[in-house]
Design a protein around this motif. Structure first.
Motif, PDB file in Angstrom:
ATOM      1  N   ALA A  25       0.837  -1.215   0.000  1.00  0.00           N
ATOM      2  CA  ALA A  25       0.000   0.000   0.000  1.00  0.00           C
ATOM      3  C   ALA A  25       0.868   1.259   0.000  1.00  0.00           C
ATOM      4  N   SER A  26       0.290   2.336  -0.513  1.00  0.00           N
ATOM      5  CA  SER A  26       0.989   3.638  -0.542  1.00  0.00           C
ATOM      6  C   SER A  26       0.608   4.459   0.680  1.00  0.00           C
ATOM      7  N   ARG A  27       1.481   5.400   1.030  1.00  0.00           N
ATOM      8  CA  ARG A  27       1.193   6.326   2.120  1.00  0.00           C
ATOM      9  C   ARG A  27       0.081   7.283   1.701  1.00  0.00           C
ATOM     10  N   PRO A  28      -0.650   7.833   2.677  1.00  0.00           N
ATOM     11  CA  PRO A  28      -1.772   8.725   2.310  1.00  0.00           C
ATOM     12  C   PRO A  28      -1.328   9.946   1.519  1.00  0.00           C
ATOM     13  N   SER A  29      -0.129  10.475   1.823  1.00  0.00           N
ATOM     14  CA  SER A  29       0.323  11.695   1.148  1.00  0.00           C
ATOM     15  C   SER A  29       1.394  11.381   0.112  1.00  0.00           C
ATOM     16  N   ALA A  30       1.341  10.179  -0.485  1.00  0.00           N
ATOM     17  CA  ALA A  30       2.327   9.793  -1.490  1.00  0.00           C
ATOM     18  C   ALA A  30       1.610   9.205  -2.692  1.00  0.00           C
ATOM     19  N   ALA A  31       2.293   9.238  -3.830  1.00  0.00           N
ATOM     20  CA  ALA A  31       1.771   8.674  -5.078  1.00  0.00           C
ATOM     21  C   ALA A  31       2.749   7.635  -5.593  1.00  0.00           C
ATOM     22  N   ALA A  32       2.172   6.534  -6.146  1.00  0.00           N
ATOM     23  CA  ALA A  32       2.998   5.461  -6.708  1.00  0.00           C
ATOM     24  C   ALA A  32       3.227   5.726  -8.191  1.00  0.00           C
ATOM     25  N   VAL A  33       4.498   5.673  -8.597  1.00  0.00           N
ATOM     26  CA  VAL A  33       4.895   5.853  -9.988  1.00  0.00           C
ATOM     27  C   VAL A  33       5.663   4.601 -10.412  1.00  0.00           C
ATOM     28  N   TYR A  34       5.281   4.048 -11.572  1.00  0.00           N
ATOM     29  CA  TYR A  34       5.889   2.807 -12.044  1.00  0.00           C
ATOM     30  C   TYR A  34       6.723   3.083 -13.269  1.00  0.00           C
ATOM     31  N   ALA A  35       7.823   2.283 -13.404  1.00  0.00           N
ATOM     32  CA  ALA A  35       8.738   2.437 -14.532  1.00  0.00           C
ATOM     33  C   ALA A  35       8.977   1.089 -15.168  1.00  0.00           C
ATOM     34  N   THR A  36       8.999   1.058 -16.526  1.00  0.00           N
ATOM     35  CA  THR A  36       9.296  -0.164 -17.266  1.00  0.00           C
ATOM     36  C   THR A  36      10.799  -0.322 -17.372  1.00  0.00           C
ATOM     37  N   VAL A  37      11.183  -1.422 -17.984  1.00  0.00           N
ATOM     38  CA  VAL A  37      12.614  -1.650 -18.192  1.00  0.00           C
ATOM     39  C   VAL A  37      13.165  -0.604 -19.157  1.00  0.00           C
ATOM     40  N   GLY A  39      12.338   2.502 -19.279  1.00  0.00           N
ATOM     41  CA  GLY A  39      12.325   3.842 -18.702  1.00  0.00           C
ATOM     42  C   GLY A  39      11.015   4.578 -18.857  1.00  0.00           C
ATOM     43  N   GLU A  40       9.965   3.884 -19.362  1.00  0.00           N
ATOM     44  CA  GLU A  40       8.681   4.531 -19.470  1.00  0.00           C
ATOM     45  C   GLU A  40       8.044   4.623 -18.086  1.00  0.00           C
ATOM     46  N   LEU A  41       7.402   5.768 -17.805  1.00  0.00           N
ATOM     47  CA  LEU A  41       6.816   6.024 -16.493  1.00  0.00           C
ATOM     48  C   LEU A  41       5.307   6.099 -16.609  1.00  0.00           C
ATOM     49  N   SER A  50      -3.046  -3.266  -8.685  1.00  0.00           N
ATOM     50  CA  SER A  50      -3.702  -4.399  -7.997  1.00  0.00           C
ATOM     51  C   SER A  50      -2.852  -5.660  -8.151  1.00  0.00           C
ATOM     52  N   TRP A  51      -3.206  -6.708  -7.411  1.00  0.00           N
ATOM     53  CA  TRP A  51      -2.405  -7.943  -7.447  1.00  0.00           C
ATOM     54  C   TRP A  51      -2.411  -8.549  -8.834  1.00  0.00           C
ATOM     55  N   THR A  52      -3.572  -8.521  -9.528  1.00  0.00           N
ATOM     56  CA  THR A  52      -3.666  -9.132 -10.854  1.00  0.00           C
ATOM     57  C   THR A  52      -2.806  -8.371 -11.839  1.00  0.00           C
ATOM     58  N   ARG A  53      -2.933  -7.009 -11.827  1.00  0.00           N
ATOM     59  CA  ARG A  53      -2.156  -6.210 -12.772  1.00  0.00           C
ATOM     60  C   ARG A  53      -0.672  -6.276 -12.452  1.00  0.00           C
ATOM     61  N   GLN A  54      -0.375  -6.411 -11.164  1.00  0.00           N
ATOM     62  CA  GLN A  54       1.034  -6.477 -10.770  1.00  0.00           C
ATOM     63  C   GLN A  54       1.689  -7.739 -11.308  1.00  0.00           C
ATOM     64  N   VAL A  55       0.931  -8.882 -11.332  1.00  0.00           N
ATOM     65  CA  VAL A  55       1.509 -10.154 -11.798  1.00  0.00           C
ATOM     66  C   VAL A  55       1.806 -10.098 -13.286  1.00  0.00           C
ATOM     67  N   PHE A  56       0.882  -9.508 -14.014  1.00  0.00           N
ATOM     68  CA  PHE A  56       1.049  -9.506 -15.462  1.00  0.00           C
ATOM     69  C   PHE A  56       1.595  -8.178 -15.996  1.00  0.00           C
ATOM     70  N   SER A  57       2.005  -7.273 -15.134  1.00  0.00           N
ATOM     71  CA  SER A  57       2.456  -5.950 -15.563  1.00  0.00           C
ATOM     72  C   SER A  57       3.847  -6.010 -16.148  1.00  0.00           C
ATOM     73  N   ARG A  58       4.105  -5.038 -17.048  1.00  0.00           N
ATOM     74  CA  ARG A  58       5.439  -4.889 -17.614  1.00  0.00           C
ATOM     75  C   ARG A  58       6.307  -3.932 -16.832  1.00  0.00           C
ATOM     76  N   TYR A  59       5.765  -3.349 -15.759  1.00  0.00           N
ATOM     77  CA  TYR A  59       6.516  -2.400 -14.937  1.00  0.00           C
ATOM     78  C   TYR A  59       7.407  -3.161 -13.976  1.00  0.00           C
ATOM     79  N   ARG A  60       8.627  -2.642 -13.799  1.00  0.00           N
ATOM     80  CA  ARG A  60       9.611  -3.356 -13.003  1.00  0.00           C
ATOM     81  C   ARG A  60      10.006  -2.591 -11.729  1.00  0.00           C
ATOM     82  N   ILE A  61       9.891  -1.263 -11.706  1.00  0.00           N
ATOM     83  CA  ILE A  61      10.310  -0.489 -10.530  1.00  0.00           C
ATOM     84  C   ILE A  61       9.156   0.390 -10.086  1.00  0.00           C
ATOM     85  N   ARG A  62       8.979   0.476  -8.767  1.00  0.00           N
ATOM     86  CA  ARG A  62       7.921   1.334  -8.185  1.00  0.00           C
ATOM     87  C   ARG A  62       8.577   2.429  -7.322  1.00  0.00           C
ATOM     88  N   TYR A  63       8.148   3.651  -7.585  1.00  0.00           N
ATOM     89  CA  TYR A  63       8.616   4.794  -6.810  1.00  0.00           C
ATOM     90  C   TYR A  63       7.449   5.370  -6.003  1.00  0.00           C
TER      91      TYR A  63
END
Length: 616
Positions: A25-37, A39-41, A50-63
């Protein structure tokens, strides 16, 4: 000491790929940003995958990016703000508030310290503003910067600056420079005033000397005319006189009227000489007669003729009747003066002076001040029976308290320097105008959220120090009117203990914006100006500049012709200068009128202002 930092990227972690990997989960005053291999954000409204999108997602890093509001108070020491002369600098303290509005841009630019970005942008924004102001004009520069920064700033780095309040001060070197300028200006003004006083004193001496010389010339001219008239009278008298012995005696008496004894002695000597010559002539005549008788040269018929001639000669020598050729002697002017001599005019007995009539009234104090209130060019409204003479009680006939109620709210932030210059100019004008300050007593009040008495009612002298106005929070005109209602009666009571006549006070009120509260303002004004509620109510001259409400100015002025507002489009500094002109001309006219024995409230409307009565 390590400078403070503020990282905006709170965390960086890999996105779990397993089927059983939990969703963080994210903090209340924070936003999650995802990056692909590659460098797309991407940011899905700041929410984590979500868990389903996370399993099949192409994003590799979470900020995780901080979206909270941040407030900081800091001095821009590393970003100096130069003044217009490019030599001196302003010391700037900023109260800044900012937040992230685009977390993806923050991650893309890898902003590790938000303070560097925010402070650098603020310094770059303020630096051109600072170059437009002199080092001794920090207050106006500060007000201009705060006005320009009030709308906020959106940075390309994804950060929004929603608050930026600047406080400016000259640096240490500039403060010394400004103080030196002020000291030099004060010395210059004192020198000018001393020069003016010395010139006035010298001119007064020259006028007195000229008057004395004129009087001396008049006296000498009168004496010369009297001498010429006397000589002319003597000349006419001499022209009618014969040049025998009688005429010569008369000439001597005309030339020397106080030498009568000498004239009598001269006449006696002449008579003696005549008698001696006559005696000799008689003796010779007797001898001749004897010789003629002895030689029979006289006939009997000639004897009677010779006898009659001898008797007549004896009678003429005795001067029968007391006749004399000498002119009469004059004693005390009882005899008529001879022709040609001037006579002194008779002196009438002194007449009794009429007794002074006593006044019909029973009081022995001074009469009330008779005066007129004039508004406009040549128009007059009588308030006390017309422009008659004033009674003694002060210089010229009374003491007039004058109150300056000056707005110090944020509405006059752009013209505080001009208002301070107006106070100093009024002080110098009163001192250099001959006699204008003697009958006036001055007081200065500042109106904001609270009303302060900056200068208690006092006589304007060289040692009087005019206050420095400064912008304060709030705009409570009702409290200003209530404050006047407190101080005016106390001031008048004190002045009455020192002077026989104290005139009704005059208030010059300047407002740069509307009152915070409308109803209390109207009620406070009524308590101040209602004769029934306040017997010592003042006469108010009201001026509005900037955002001042014309209806409030019209209600504040004692009469519509005593209310003025600035023309639309006139900047606050120029409007304050117009108010300074109106204030100085009106107060000087009041002081000169009192010195001359009259009370004239003459309010001329300078260019740039207009009367509320003419506003329609």
């Amino acid at each position: 000491m390590t400078p403070p930092t503020l990282p905006l990227i709170l965390s960086e972690e890999r996105v779990p790929r397993g089927q059983l990997a939990p969703v963080k989960a994210s903090r209340p005053s924070a936003a999650a940003v995802y990056a692909t291999v590659g460098g797309e954000l991407a940011c899905f409204d700041g929410r984590p995958l979500s868990w389903t999108r996370q399993v099949f997602s192409r994003y590799r890093i979470r900020y995780e990016v901080d979206l909270g509001d941040h407030r900081r108070m800091a001095r821009l020491e590393n970003w100096p703000l130069p003044s217009s002369d490019q030599v001196h600098r302003f010391e700037a303290t900023v109260d800044v508030g900012f937040r992230v509005h685009d977390p993806v841009e923050v991650v893309r630019r890898n902003i590790e310290d938000a303070l560097i970005v925010v402070y650098g942008h603020i310094a770059a924004t303020l630096r051109p503003y600072a170059r437009g102001f002199a080092i001794d004009d920090a207050k106006r520069a500060e007000a201009y910067m705060n006005h320009e920064c009030a709308a906020g700033m959106v940075l390309a780095e994804g950060i929004t600056i929603y608050r930026c309040v600047v406080e400016l001060h000259p640096d240490a070197a500039a403060r010394g420079y400004v103080e030196s300028l002020r000291d030099a200006d004060r010395q210059l003004q004192l020198g000018k005033a001393a020069h003016t006083a010395a010139v006035a004193e010298q001119r007064s001496k020259e006028m007195l000397e000229a008057l004395e010389q004129e009087a001396r010339l008049r006296r000498e001219k009168a004496e010369q005319e009297a001498r010429l008239a006397l000589e002319e009278a003597r000349r006419r008298a001499l022209a009618a006189t014969t040049f025998d012995f009688e005429g010569l005696v008369k000439q001597h008496l005309l030339t020397h009227p106080d030498d009568t004894a000498e004239a009598i002695e001269m006449r006696a000597r002449w008579e003696l000489a005549l008698a001696g010559r006559q005696e000799q002539f008689d003796e010779r005549s007797v001898e001749v007669f004897k010789f003629m008788v002895e030689n029979d040269l006289i006939q009997p018929a000639d004897v009677e003729v010779i006898r009659q001639q001898a008797l007549q000669r004896v009678q003429g020598a005795s001067l029968p009747g007391g006749g004399s050729a000498l002119p009469p002697v004059y004693w005390g002017g009882r005899a008529a003066a001879p022709p040609g001599l001037p006579t002194a005019p008779p002196v009438a007995p002194p007449q009794q002076q009429p007794s002074q009539a006593k006044p019909s009234g029973g009081g022995s104090g001074p009469a009330p001040l008779q005066g007129k209130v004039v508004t406009g060019a040549g128009a007059a409204a009588a308030t006390g029976g017309g422009g008659g003479p004033v009674a003694a009680g002060g210089p010229g006939g009374g003491i007039l308290p004058v109150y300056l109620l000056i707005d110090e709210s944020a509405a006059v932030a752009g013209c505080v320097t001009a208002l301070n210059n107006a106070l100093r100019a009024l002080h110098a004008a009163l001192l250099t105008a001959d006699g204008a300050a003697r009958s006036l007593r001055l007081s200065v009040l500042g109106s904001a959220g609270e009303t302060s008495v900056h200068l208690a009612v006092t006589e304007v002298e060289w040692t009087t120090r005019m206050p420095e106005l400064a912008v304060r929070a709030g705009a409570r005109h009702d409290r200003a009117f209530d404050r006047l209602r407190e101080v005016v009666p106390a001031d008048v009571a004190r002045l009455k203990s020192e002077h026989a006549v104290v005139l009704r006070p005059v208030v010059f009120a300047l407002f740069g914006g509307p009152c915070d509260l409308g109803a209390p303002r109207a009620e406070a004004l009524r308590r101040l100006t209602d004769p029934a509620a306040n017997p010592l109510y003042p006469t108010i001259v009201a001026v509005g500049i900037g955002r001042a409400d014309e209806a409030e100015i019209a209600a504040t002025a004692a009469r519509p012709e005593l209310g003025f507002v600035a023309d639309p489009g006139l900047d606050p500094t120029s409007a304050a200068e117009r108010f300074a002109s109106l204030l100085q001309d009106t107060v000087l006219h009041l002081g000169r009128g009192l010195a001359a024995g009259r009370l004239d409230l003459l309010v001329e409307c300078p260019p740039g202002l207009r009367r509320v009565a003419a506003a329609g």
